[in-house]
Write an enzyme that holds these catalytic residues in place. Structure first.
Site, mmCIF file in Angstrom:
data_model
loop_
_atom_site.group_PDB
_atom_site.id
_atom_site.type_symbol
_atom_site.label_atom_id
_atom_site.label_comp_id
_atom_site.label_asym_id
_atom_site.label_seq_id
_atom_site.Cartn_x
_atom_site.Cartn_y
_atom_site.Cartn_z
ATOM 1 N N SER A 132 84.062 31.243 28.997
ATOM 2 C CA SER A 132 84.612 30.988 30.330
ATOM 3 C C SER A 132 85.823 30.062 30.267
ATOM 4 O O SER A 132 85.993 29.275 29.324
ATOM 5 C CB SER A 132 83.546 30.371 31.231
ATOM 6 O OG SER A 132 82.441 31.227 31.337
HETATM 7 N N1 SAM Z 1 78.371 30.307 28.665
HETATM 8 C C1 SAM Z 1 79.155 31.126 27.772
HETATM 9 C C2 SAM Z 1 80.037 30.337 26.863
HETATM 10 O O1 SAM Z 1 80.066 29.092 26.962
HETATM 11 O O2 SAM Z 1 80.675 30.965 26.010
HETATM 12 C C3 SAM Z 1 79.962 32.167 28.505
HETATM 13 C C4 SAM Z 1 79.121 33.315 28.800
HETATM 14 S S1 SAM Z 1 79.806 34.857 29.256
HETATM 15 C C5 SAM Z 1 80.896 34.485 30.574
HETATM 16 C C6 SAM Z 1 78.315 35.490 30.047
HETATM 17 C C7 SAM Z 1 77.195 35.795 29.095
HETATM 18 O O3 SAM Z 1 76.036 36.154 29.849
HETATM 19 C C8 SAM Z 1 77.493 36.948 28.167
HETATM 20 O O4 SAM Z 1 77.380 36.533 26.839
HETATM 21 C C9 SAM Z 1 76.400 37.986 28.522
HETATM 22 O O5 SAM Z 1 75.968 38.739 27.421
HETATM 23 C C10 SAM Z 1 75.315 37.088 29.077
HETATM 24 N N2 SAM Z 1 74.336 37.748 29.947
HETATM 25 C C11 SAM Z 1 74.538 38.692 30.899
HETATM 26 N N3 SAM Z 1 73.362 39.018 31.487
HETATM 27 C C12 SAM Z 1 72.406 38.256 30.895
HETATM 28 C C13 SAM Z 1 70.998 38.111 31.079
HETATM 29 N N4 SAM Z 1 70.318 38.813 31.970
HETATM 30 N N5 SAM Z 1 70.342 37.229 30.302
HETATM 31 C C14 SAM Z 1 70.999 36.492 29.370
HETATM 32 N N6 SAM Z 1 72.321 36.588 29.146
HETATM 33 C C15 SAM Z 1 73.025 37.439 29.912
#
Ligand code: SAM
Length: 216
Positions: A65
């Site tokens: 992000s």
């Molecule tokens: N917090 C992260 C970082 O610091 O890099 C950024 C995360 S990215 C914007 C969103 C993440 O949410 C992705 O890696 C995606 O695979 C994960 N995601 C989406 N749906 C999810 C779920 N139901 N449970 C866990 N992770 C999920």
């Protein structure tokens, strides 16, 4: 200090100044953003852009992000030392490390094993003790509930009630909700049996995919 280390610290200071100019006030958040080396969480081809205030691609078609978003969500969470915090969407592991740097006890869930394995290496390398697992974070992590803070870093169609149920008394949940094109950050606060809702518009996240999220 060698030249590249000096450049990196100058860039980190500039990023903190940018975040202050955009309205981030929490000194603990700003100190954590300064301390956690964002360039180590991105692919080497993006290293030079790591301290720009922008989201960057990571594996599995996901993103790390934008620093402003990380700072704003962390500020809204009002993290205190020793708080138990659940993060849904580990991604690169950067947000989890920001929370750990602030003294929170962090639990993080990611649906892609490849991303989680890489993030776990970062936790070890940087010395953060963070509990993590793969799975669908829309239903939370009931084994360790309740949490003082829950932060969801992917966009949901609506607030997953399983996460609301895992909030401790006095706890806060911060989650982007809306369409897949744009979302608002919803802040849910719990006081006893009362739940308050407020929101701030203008954010864009990858989708939260799962039982209480988008169906892919
Ligand atoms: N917090 C992260 C970082 O610091 O890099 C950024 C995360 S990215 C914007 C969103 C993440 O949410 C992705 O890696 C995606 O695979 C994960 N995601 C989406 N749906 C999810 C779920 N139901 N449970 C866990 N992770 C999920």
């Amino acid at each position: 200090m060698n030249r590249s280390v000096h450049r990196e610290h100058t860039e980190r200071e500039a990023l903190v100044e940018t975040l202050v100019a955009k309205g981030i006030k929490d000194e603990g958040v700003l100190a954590a953003i300064y301390s956690v080396p964002r360039h180590t969480f991105v692919d080497p081809i993006f290293e030079r852009r790591a301290y720009e205030d922008s989201a960057l691609p990571i594996d599995c078609q996901q993103t790390i992000s934008q620093p402003y978003t990380v700072a704003k969500m962390t500020e809204l969470l009002q993290v205190k030392k020793y708080d138990k915090v659940l993060e849904v969407g580990t991604g690169s592991g950067y947000q989890a490390c920001i929370l750990a740097e602030m003294g929170a006890r962090v639990f993080t869930i990611e649906r892609h094993l490849d991303l989680l394995n890489r993030a776990r290496k970062m936790f070890d390398k940087l010395g953060y003790n963070i509990a993590s697992r793969t799975g669908d974070g829309t239903v939370g992590w009931s084994e360790y509930a309740p949490y003082d803070g829950i932060i969801v870093t992917a966009g949901a169609p609506e607030v997953p009630q399983s996460l609301v149920k895992q909030l401790a008394d006095g706890g806060r949940l911060v989650i982007p909700t809306g369409s897949q094109q744009s979302q608002s950050l919803v802040i849910v606060t719990r006081k006893g049996s009362e739940f308050g809702y407020s929101e701030i518009g203008g954010f864009k996240f990858v989708p939260l995919v799962g039982k209480e999220g988008w169906q892919k």
